[in-house]
Design a protein around this motif. Structure first.
Motif, PDB file in Angstrom:
ATOM      1  N   VAL A 648      16.526  -9.618  53.132  1.00 51.48           N
ATOM      2  CA  VAL A 648      16.680 -10.199  51.794  1.00 51.48           C
ATOM      3  C   VAL A 648      17.671  -9.407  50.941  1.00 51.48           C
ATOM      4  CG1 VAL A 648      14.407 -11.272  51.806  1.00 51.48           C
ATOM      5  CG2 VAL A 648      14.654  -8.957  50.926  1.00 51.48           C
ATOM      6  N   VAL A 674      16.828 -16.459  50.241  1.00 49.18           N
ATOM      7  CA  VAL A 674      16.144 -15.211  49.871  1.00 49.18           C
ATOM      8  C   VAL A 674      14.703 -15.493  49.469  1.00 49.18           C
ATOM      9  CG1 VAL A 674      16.056 -13.337  48.180  1.00 49.18           C
ATOM     10  CG2 VAL A 674      18.256 -14.036  49.143  1.00 49.18           C
ATOM     11  N   SER A 681      10.936 -12.185  44.895  1.00 46.52           N
ATOM     12  CA  SER A 681      12.213 -11.573  44.545  1.00 46.52           C
ATOM     13  C   SER A 681      12.580 -11.954  43.111  1.00 46.52           C
ATOM     14  CB  SER A 681      13.322 -12.027  45.501  1.00 46.52           C
ATOM     15  OG  SER A 681      14.580 -11.575  45.031  1.00 46.52           O
TER      16      SER A 681
END
Length: 798
Positions: A648, A674, A681
């Motif tokens: 990622v 991602v 995230s």
């Protein structure tokens, strides 16, 4: 291995897709866990070998020669095989090949069968012997490679070397065995000087070849006592003249402090990363090594060993060691033997400090004396096994069954009481009234576990613990390393205080590293002072953290201090020309200094030495981007993704780059990729929110909210979420979000400005004036910004 956790993000609304240029974390490179007492590689002058000691020290020589230190490495011979090994009648299947040990002849071989051919690898050298014998074979370009089969000394059987080292972290690369030909199993590269004496690796980078030499196999007298030629000649002359020499002529360990003795032993018995190759007995450990601690998942969260950790980290957690009076020689001889092996004297290991408990062992241990009762070390230093090697827990802490229940770590109770479970053991220690101490250990384990998972709900408690006068050095340093991943500004004053005041060089070094790129006046003052620290480790970590300060921005004397620290840092990184991690770290330093061509060269060298190592490709992409060569930057990111498609960090930075190149559709797709791998995230959520603001405002706001919820203390995420709430006409909600941060001095200048303007727009001038006044009093804001807010407050009558 995984990339270090870089956080490359767009910084403000006006430059939404700019890929940030960052050095990230320095890689802590672990090569089979150890990197021992390396003498300077350019000379073995004045070393005369252990046989020169025999004339005067024959009795000790006879103790040393057959010891595990003396035989840490030995040549393979037919006689050795007959005395120490058993036949291997079967074959071991490893991947697409089968392996068999043939020790029937004068030369031992490991036979590899597969791919329609048979290959015979000669056993040239033998490593170890306390629990396991490993075997080395001559390999390509001067390498000595650890063979795929090893021998369990205690169980007397052969096993798969690499498979035994799997940590069993399901779903990660650590759950897969490393192939036996991997550089991690190359003796020249990985084993340094813990099995041979006065090693010279003699690596040639241009040809990628070794001509490795050593003075003696095993750990000889001069490893601890230094070059002894002067001592030998001086005392030979003294025999002839009868005149006692004025000086000893070598290093005397009898006069060492406990810390010096422990440093000498732990130059091998530690999981560490070297910062020099010149350690000599008597010197400070943290002048030559950094220590791997509980930030590494080879430790359970409570600090017990999961993988192989080589003693020192747990040793420094021992309450006995922390008092500063205990050294390794209390329990072990210099040849490595345990002094209290006989049952009759087993508990003497704890004397004289614990005389009362030893004298009344039943009351202390709740076990009646007798053959079945454990010795003190049975409860406080239980033996566990990893990779067929037995190791004892040198933290000397009592059993904590609660940690077994929560984290599956080991507890001594169930090693003996195998018919019981950890819940039963926990009931026993609770009934004995041992709850308070267990609670403290569990609290610290909880902090480590949460920080590893970047769960910052107890960040305030973690930061408070780090500042306690009685904090445990290993837990504090580990938490500081882990807290680096937090975006909360609350950490900064704590890190600065730790760097300035903590008595431990390990903790100070961790704090210096965690301050990388944070250049407020207070932080710079602490970092610059750290460039003159007593310990090299602290100095080089401070130098690394300030490497990105352009020349000329500091006063001359401070610039000189910084230059010296960075020179020390680079000297350590270039000491081993075969160490890919050092070249990677060197590239990071050059990147921070904006020496871009040198950075690219260093990253390329790291990739040459280790083509499957992802981080150099990622950081080389940053450099290409800074040079304006985004085509090469993209190629480098995609090379990294070919090695680790779901990384990622790489995907995040590739998305940023694609945005900078104007390829916003691909940017969006990559950010969504991602989030498919990491729904938490905040970086991807934030950037996707900004990207979709014009085309998909509802979804945009949802992503901005997600980033804000993930990192509510991050001023950028707070401001962005409030900004887009305002853009969609939800002014009361925007005000509510902003008010949560402006009062605690964590807000950005943009947040004060936005909140003040919103309140002015509503006609609430009093509250607007108050907000501007808070901005004017916020010491974390630049002086000119604070002056601006002071003017705004005055404009409204403040």
């Amino acid at each position: 291995m995984k990339c270090s956790p870089y956080h490359s993000e767009s910084s403000v609304q006006d430059t939404r897709y700019t890929a940030m240029f960052t050095t990230g974390l320095l890689l802590t490179l672990l090569l089979l866990g150890i990197a021992g007492p390396a003498c300077a590689e350019d000379s073995t002058a004045d070393y005369v070998g252990s046989t020169s000691c025999r004339a005067c020290h024959e009795s000790f020589y006879q103790l040393w020669a057959p010891s595990h230190h003396g035989l840490a490495m030995q040549p393979y011979t037919r006689e050795f095989a007959r005395a120490s090994l058993t036949d291997h009648p079967d074959v071991l299947e490893i991947g697409d090949f089968s392996y068999h040990a043939d020790i029937s002849g004068e030369t031992g071989v490991i036979v590899e069968t597969g791919a329609d051919k048979e290959t015979r690898y000669e056993i040239a050298h033998v490593l170890g012997g306390k629990n396991v014998f490993y075997f080395l074979t001559p390999y390509d370009r001067g390498r000595l490679q650890t063979l795929p089969l090893a021998y369990d000394v205690n169980k007397k059987h052969w096993f798969d070397t690499a498979a035994s080292g799997v940590r069993h972290f399901p779903g990660t690369e650590r759950d897969m065995a490393v192939h036996w030909t991997d550089p991690m199993y190359t003796f020249n590269t990985s084993c340094y000087s813990c099995h041979v004496s006065q090693l010279k690796s003699n690596y040639d980078l241009t040809t990628d070849t070794y001509n490795t030499q050593w003075a003696e196999p095993g750990i000889n007298c001069e490893t601890c006592h230094g070059p002894s030629e002067k001592h030998v000649t001086t005392y030979q002359k003294a025999k002839e003249t009868g005149v006692k020499p004025a000086e000893l002529g070598l290093i005397s360990t009898h006069v060492f402090t406990p810390e010096q003795t422990n440093s000498m032993c732990n130059s091998c018995h530690a999981k560490m990363s070297p910062i020099t190759v010149s350690f000599m007995a008597g010197e400070n450990y943290f002048d030559h090594y950094d220590l791997v601690a509980l930030e590494n998942v080879d430790f359970y969260p409570d600090g017990r060993d999961l993988g192989e950790n080589y003693t020192m980290t747990s040793w420094r957690m021992s309450p006995c060691v922390q008092k500063g009076e205990m050294d390794c020689m209390h329990c072990h001889t210099s040849s490595g033997r345990y002094r209290f092996k006989e049952p009759a004297v087993a508990n003497d290991a704890c004397l004289p400090c614990h005389q009362g408990k030893v004298a009344n062992i039943e009351a202390h241990s709740h076990h009646k004396p007798g053959d079945e009762a454990p010795a003190c070390i049975g409860c406080h230093m239980p033996m566990t096994q990893f990779a067929h090697m037995n190791r004892t827990d040198h933290s000397m802490r009592p059993p904590v069954p609660a940690a077994t229940l929560k984290y599956k770590s080991n507890n001594a109770c169930n090693f003996c009481h195998q018919d019981k479970d950890a819940a039963w053991a926990q009931t026993q220690v609770t009934e004995w009234g041992r709850v308070t101490r267990q609670a403290q250990y569990m609290k610290l384990a909880g902090y480590i576990d949460q920080a590893r998972h970047q769960n910052w709900q107890q960040l305030d408690q973690i930061l408070a613990y780090v500042q306690q006068p009685d904090r445990d050095e290993i837990f504090a340093g580990s938490l500081i390393r882990l807290v680096r991943a937090s975006d909360s500004p609350k950490k900064w004053p704590v890190l600065i205080a730790a760097l300035e005041k903590d008595p431990s060089p390990f903790v100070r070094a961790a704090a210096a590293e965690a301050l990388d790129g944070y250049y407020t006046d207070d932080a710079l003052k602490a970092l610059l002072a750290a460039t003159k620290d007593k310990y090299r480790l602290v100095r080089v970590r401070a130098g690394s953290s300030m490497a990105s300060i352009p020349p000329g921005q500091l006063p001359a004397t401070q610039q000189q201090d910084l230059d010296r620290a960075i020179a020390e840092l680079i000297d350590g990184m270039t000491a081993r020309s075969d160490n890919y991690g050092s070249y990677y770290n060197l590239g990071n330093v050059y990147m921070a200094q904006r020496k871009l061509d040198q950075a690219v060269t260093a990253f390329q060298t790291a990739s040459k030495l280790r083509p499957d190592f992802v981080p150099p490709y990622v950081n080389a992409a940053f450099v290409y981007n800074a040079q304006g060569n985004n085509v090469k930057a993209e190629q480098s990111f995609r090379k990294a993704l070919s090695l680790d498609p779901n990384n990622v960090i790489t995907l995040t930075n590739l998305a940023m780059l694609l945005g900078e190149m104007g390829r916003t559709r691909e940017m969006e797709t990559t950010f969504r990729q991602v989030l498919s791998h990491d729904p938490n995230s905040a970086t991807a959520s934030y950037n996707l929110g900004v990207l979709l603001a014009d085309s998909k405002p509802v979804e945009s706001l949802a992503w901005c909210k997600r980033a804000y919820e993930l990192r509510p203390d991050d001023p950028k995420y707070v401001y962005t979420y409030a900004f887009y709430l305002k853009e969609q006409g939800r002014v009361p909600q925007a005000i509510e979000v902003l008010q949560k941060v402006v009062g605690n001095q964590t807000a950005s200048a943009d947040a004060y400005m936005l909140l003040g303007s919103l309140l002015e727009g509503l006609g609430d001038l009093a509250r607007a004036r108050q907000v501007y006044g808070q901005g004017a009093r916020n010491p974390s804001l630049p002086q000119q910004v604070r002056a601006y807010f002071q003017g705004q407050a005055q404009r409204l009558g403040g």
